[in-house]
Write an enzyme that holds these catalytic residues in place. Sequence first.
Site, short mmCIF file in Angstrom:
data_model
loop_
_atom_site.label_atom_id
_atom_site.label_comp_id
_atom_site.label_asym_id
_atom_site.label_seq_id
_atom_site.Cartn_x
_atom_site.Cartn_y
_atom_site.Cartn_z
N GLU A 109 12.78 6.28 -6.63
CA GLU A 109 13.88 7.03 -7.23
C GLU A 109 14.97 6.16 -7.85
OE1 GLU A 109 15.19 9.60 -4.13
OE2 GLU A 109 13.39 10.85 -4.19
N LYS B 27 7.62 -13.68 -10.48
CA LYS B 27 6.32 -13.22 -10.93
C LYS B 27 5.60 -14.29 -11.76
CE LYS B 27 5.51 -8.97 -9.44
NZ LYS B 27 4.30 -8.65 -8.66
N GLN C 235 4.04 3.05 -5.10
CA GLN C 235 3.41 3.90 -6.11
C GLN C 235 1.98 3.44 -6.39
OE1 GLN C 235 4.82 5.17 -10.45
NE2 GLN C 235 4.10 3.07 -10.47
N GLU D 170 7.59 -8.22 -17.35
CA GLU D 170 8.92 -8.82 -17.33
C GLU D 170 8.85 -10.34 -17.49
OE1 GLU D 170 12.13 -7.72 -17.05
OE2 GLU D 170 11.54 -5.61 -17.22
N TYR E 131 13.41 -11.78 -10.55
CA TYR E 131 12.14 -11.10 -10.36
C TYR E 131 11.08 -11.63 -11.31
CZ TYR E 131 8.61 -7.42 -10.89
OH TYR E 131 7.43 -6.73 -10.99
N SER F 274 3.57 -9.10 -14.11
CA SER F 274 4.47 -8.14 -14.74
C SER F 274 4.81 -8.52 -16.17
CB SER F 274 5.77 -8.06 -13.92
OG SER F 274 6.77 -7.35 -14.61
N GLY G 263 22.49 2.33 -17.13
CA GLY G 263 22.98 1.10 -17.74
C GLY G 263 22.64 1.04 -19.23
N TYR H 122 15.63 -13.72 -1.62
CA TYR H 122 14.63 -12.84 -1.01
C TYR H 122 13.52 -12.50 -2.01
CZ TYR H 122 12.55 -8.64 1.03
OH TYR H 122 11.66 -7.72 1.52
N ILE I 48 0.82 -1.22 0.00
CA ILE I 48 0.00 0.00 0.00
C ILE I 48 0.84 1.26 0.00
CG2 ILE I 48 -0.22 0.14 2.52
CD1 ILE I 48 -3.16 1.02 2.03
N THR I 49 2.08 1.18 0.50
CA THR I 49 2.93 2.39 0.56
C THR I 49 3.71 2.61 -0.73
OG1 THR I 49 4.73 1.12 1.58
CG2 THR I 49 3.17 2.21 3.06
#
Length: 355
Positions: free
Chosen positions: A191, A158, A12, A133, A154, A131, A216, A101, A9-10
């Site tokens: 950021e 997903k 974007q 990705e 990642y 996603s 990159g 993780y 919830i915190t």
Amino acid sequence: MKKALITGITGQDGSYLTELLLSKGYEVHGIIRRSSTFNTKRIDHIYRDPHNGEIVKLRLHYGDLASQGSLLDIIYNVQPDEIYNLGAQSHVRVSFDLPEYTGDVTGLGTIRILEAIRRSGIKTRFYQASSSEMFGKANPPQNEESQFEPQSPYAAAKAYAFWVTRNYRNGYDIFASNGILFNHESPRRGETFVTRKISRAVAHIKAGKQQYLYLGNLDARRDWGYAPEYVEAMWMMLQHDEPLDLVIGTGEAHTVREFLDEAFGYVGLDWQQYVRIDDRYLRPTEVDYLLADASFAKKVLKWQPRVHFHELVKIMVDADLERIGLDAPGDGKRILKERFDGWHYWKDQIVSMEN
């Protein structure tokens, strides 16, 4: 009054989704991790202290996607009508550094929620934030029939979450939908993500507070949309009669190099004078080209993107210029007012470009 529970919830998406649901009269519950410092910046403007005597429609609960017990307790006690799983370790490059993780939180976290739904016996609708990705090296444009070829821990996590969501839908008759969202950005983007990294650097370089921007791969092509529109699609998916797996995107792809052209050019700067390549930001296995074919979502949800690439860049740069006290060209605010005037709650919330 409907009740919704949001993980992440915190973040974007979580903050924009919370605003949307509150505007629709929902009682919203969010799961946050315990920390010694506050990490609720994106929702502070809508949070109300329950001790002040106000009617509180936003409530926060301590929990963790790595903890089955905490998820089961929260879901059983809240009894939400809708659950949106937006929580994850969501930075693709970081997933190579923290693969275990990432797999635990991004992948297994989903099955912990699904198990909590099953074991609690509640009737709820579940949204899984999948996603683009996951498509990896699949030929563009990618749609619901495209093959998954994940190129990062990642993306692999997903993909696992996507399939267990479908498995619990089929095996336990849970209303569970996957939203396969392509890249979506906003002034609230973290950021360390490339789009916000660029828009923030433009503002700081313009102000003389930063000399160089280190990036990159500049040739990666992505389908970039505007995050507030994408959370609208999430909500629409859970209002549909049947659970769906849908691709959400703009159908328009651009390179990181083009993003630099737009962002720096918007304030009269030449990005080539300020951008440097740092190999640390290169991925061991790269995804070259992601482009959404969202025709199915447009057909069944009547969902259409209003903000496109060139407009998105201006919105983000305007916001970052204003954050550090510089005058912005203002095209971003004008675009938002034109696109969203009178559309749900966005008129007041987005034009102010808070947070």
